[in-house]
Motif scaffolding. Structure first.
Motif, PDB file in Angstrom:
ATOM      1  N   ASP A 141     -46.381 -36.047 -40.776  1.00 19.51           N
ATOM      2  CA  ASP A 141     -46.732 -35.388 -42.033  1.00 19.51           C
ATOM      3  C   ASP A 141     -48.235 -35.426 -42.263  1.00 19.51           C
ATOM      4  O   ASP A 141     -48.973 -36.145 -41.585  1.00 19.51           O
ATOM      5  N   ASP A 142     -48.703 -34.647 -43.244  1.00 21.42           N
ATOM      6  CA  ASP A 142     -50.125 -34.594 -43.551  1.00 21.42           C
ATOM      7  C   ASP A 142     -50.374 -34.843 -45.031  1.00 21.42           C
ATOM      8  O   ASP A 142     -49.445 -34.910 -45.828  1.00 21.42           O
ATOM      9  N   ALA A 143     -51.633 -34.975 -45.385  1.00 21.44           N
ATOM     10  CA  ALA A 143     -52.015 -35.234 -46.778  1.00 21.44           C
ATOM     11  C   ALA A 143     -52.225 -33.922 -47.520  1.00 21.44           C
ATOM     12  O   ALA A 143     -53.281 -33.675 -48.110  1.00 21.44           O
ATOM     13  N   ARG A 144     -51.204 -33.058 -47.488  1.00 23.18           N
ATOM     14  CA  ARG A 144     -51.173 -31.815 -48.237  1.00 23.18           C
ATOM     15  C   ARG A 144     -49.801 -31.690 -48.880  1.00 23.18           C
ATOM     16  O   ARG A 144     -48.851 -32.357 -48.479  1.00 23.18           O
ATOM     17  N   MET A 145     -49.691 -30.819 -49.876  1.00 23.72           N
ATOM     18  CA  MET A 145     -48.414 -30.536 -50.503  1.00 23.72           C
ATOM     19  C   MET A 145     -48.269 -29.035 -50.704  1.00 23.72           C
ATOM     20  O   MET A 145     -49.222 -28.274 -50.543  1.00 23.72           O
ATOM     21  N   THR A 146     -47.064 -28.630 -51.063  1.00 18.26           N
ATOM     22  CA  THR A 146     -46.839 -27.248 -51.476  1.00 18.26           C
ATOM     23  C   THR A 146     -47.791 -26.895 -52.617  1.00 18.26           C
ATOM     24  O   THR A 146     -48.136 -27.742 -53.438  1.00 18.26           O
ATOM     25  N   GLU A 147     -48.227 -25.654 -52.678  1.00 20.63           N
ATOM     26  CA  GLU A 147     -49.147 -25.205 -53.729  1.00 20.63           C
ATOM     27  C   GLU A 147     -48.579 -25.507 -55.116  1.00 20.63           C
ATOM     28  O   GLU A 147     -47.379 -25.415 -55.347  1.00 20.63           O
ATOM     29  N   ALA A 148     -49.444 -25.899 -56.030  1.00 22.92           N
ATOM     30  CA  ALA A 148     -49.022 -26.256 -57.386  1.00 22.92           C
ATOM     31  C   ALA A 148     -48.222 -25.139 -58.037  1.00 22.92           C
ATOM     32  O   ALA A 148     -48.556 -23.955 -57.936  1.00 22.92           O
ATOM     33  N   ARG A 149     -47.110 -25.532 -58.715  1.00 22.24           N
ATOM     34  CA  ARG A 149     -46.234 -24.624 -59.447  1.00 22.24           C
ATOM     35  C   ARG A 149     -45.665 -23.520 -58.559  1.00 22.24           C
ATOM     36  O   ARG A 149     -45.571 -22.359 -58.957  1.00 22.24           O
ATOM     37  N   SER A 150     -45.307 -23.904 -57.333  1.00 24.74           N
ATOM     38  CA  SER A 150     -44.678 -22.960 -56.416  1.00 24.74           C
ATOM     39  C   SER A 150     -43.693 -23.701 -55.513  1.00 24.74           C
ATOM     40  O   SER A 150     -43.615 -24.929 -55.546  1.00 24.74           O
ATOM     41  N   CYS A 151     -42.971 -22.928 -54.717  1.00 26.74           N
ATOM     42  CA  CYS A 151     -41.967 -23.504 -53.810  1.00 26.74           C
ATOM     43  C   CYS A 151     -42.145 -22.916 -52.415  1.00 26.74           C
ATOM     44  O   CYS A 151     -42.797 -21.885 -52.227  1.00 26.74           O
ATOM     45  N   GLN A 152     -41.531 -23.593 -51.445  1.00 28.01           N
ATOM     46  CA  GLN A 152     -41.507 -23.088 -50.095  1.00 28.01           C
ATOM     47  C   GLN A 152     -40.157 -23.416 -49.462  1.00 28.01           C
ATOM     48  O   GLN A 152     -39.415 -24.259 -49.960  1.00 28.01           O
TER      49      GLN A 152
END
Length: 227
Positions: free
Chosen positions: A26-37
């Motif tokens: 895994d990496d130190a990123r997340m899904t964009e704020a207030r969105s889904c994937q």
């Protein structure tokens, strides 16, 4: 019946972060704020086939929740499903030519084994180089094996290299504090930049490259900001 993929691999497959597919580390990123994937892929391991789907949402901007799982078949027989539930946050988001670090906590089961649930946590750390054209990842954590009632150290080392504007290559190794580590090589390609991505990987276990090898092909869909 042939044994299933080890719990270390199943638990490492759980993350659905920004760069999770096709990487296990895994990496130190997340899904964009207030969105889904949505990340979905087919995992082929000799006579076994697993179809995974992991939707993830980030409702607040600093907290991502993933809930999904898989169905599996082996030698023509249904093995049942697997489940993954994970929460993730970042203490320092990754940015270009900098580093990031976070924390993920979750619970995962193996296909067809209701007694295989493993709670886990890990710390993902990432380093960006050359304006994000090279990104390195390190994961350290632990999982609790329900069957053996033992805690196991988990780790992962990964890298992603931007080959062209849309094509990326990945290479990684990961495992537990016992047994041989796994290795995986893959490619991912943005059909629609930052919205639709396809990928493929080959992986295996060090010392058992023929017996443990697998192939996967995946699709990743990123939604717009909508809440």
């Amino acid at each position: 019946m042939r044994r299933l993929i080890p719990a270390a691999l199943i638990c490492c497959l759980a993350p659905a972060a920004h760069a999770a597919r096709p990487m296990v580390t895994d990496d130190a990123r997340m899904t964009e704020a207030r969105s889904c994937q949505l990340e979905t892929w087919l995992h082929a391991h000799h006579g076994e086939r697993e179809l995974w789907a992991l939707p993830a949402c980030n409702p607040t901007g600093d907290f991502e929740i993933t809930a999904g799982g898989a169905f599996a078949r082996a030698d023509g027989e249904m093995l049942g499903g697997a489940a993954v539930l994970q929460a993730k946050t970042l203490f320092r988001p990754l940015s270009a030519n900098d580093y990031g670090i976070g924390l993920a906590v979750g619970y995962a089961t193996q296909p067809g084994r209701r007694d295989s649930g493993s709670p886990y946590f890990y710390v993902p750390a990432s380093l960006s180089l050359a304006d994000d054209r090279v990104v390195l990842h390190l994961n350290l954590g632990t999982l609790h094996e329900r069957e053996t009632r033992k805690n196991r150290l988990t780790w992962g080392l990964g890298s992603e290299l931007q080959a062209t504007g849309r094509l990326y290559a990945i290479a990684e190794t990961y495992g537990q504090d016992r047994g041989s580590p796994f290795v995986q090589l893959g490619l991912r390609y943005w059909i629609v930049p930052e919205r639709v991505q396809v990928d493929t990987t080959w992986g295996s276990r060090v010392g058992q490259l023929h017996d443990e090898q697998w192939l996967s092909i995946g699709l990743r869909l990123l939604g717009p900001t909508w809440f």
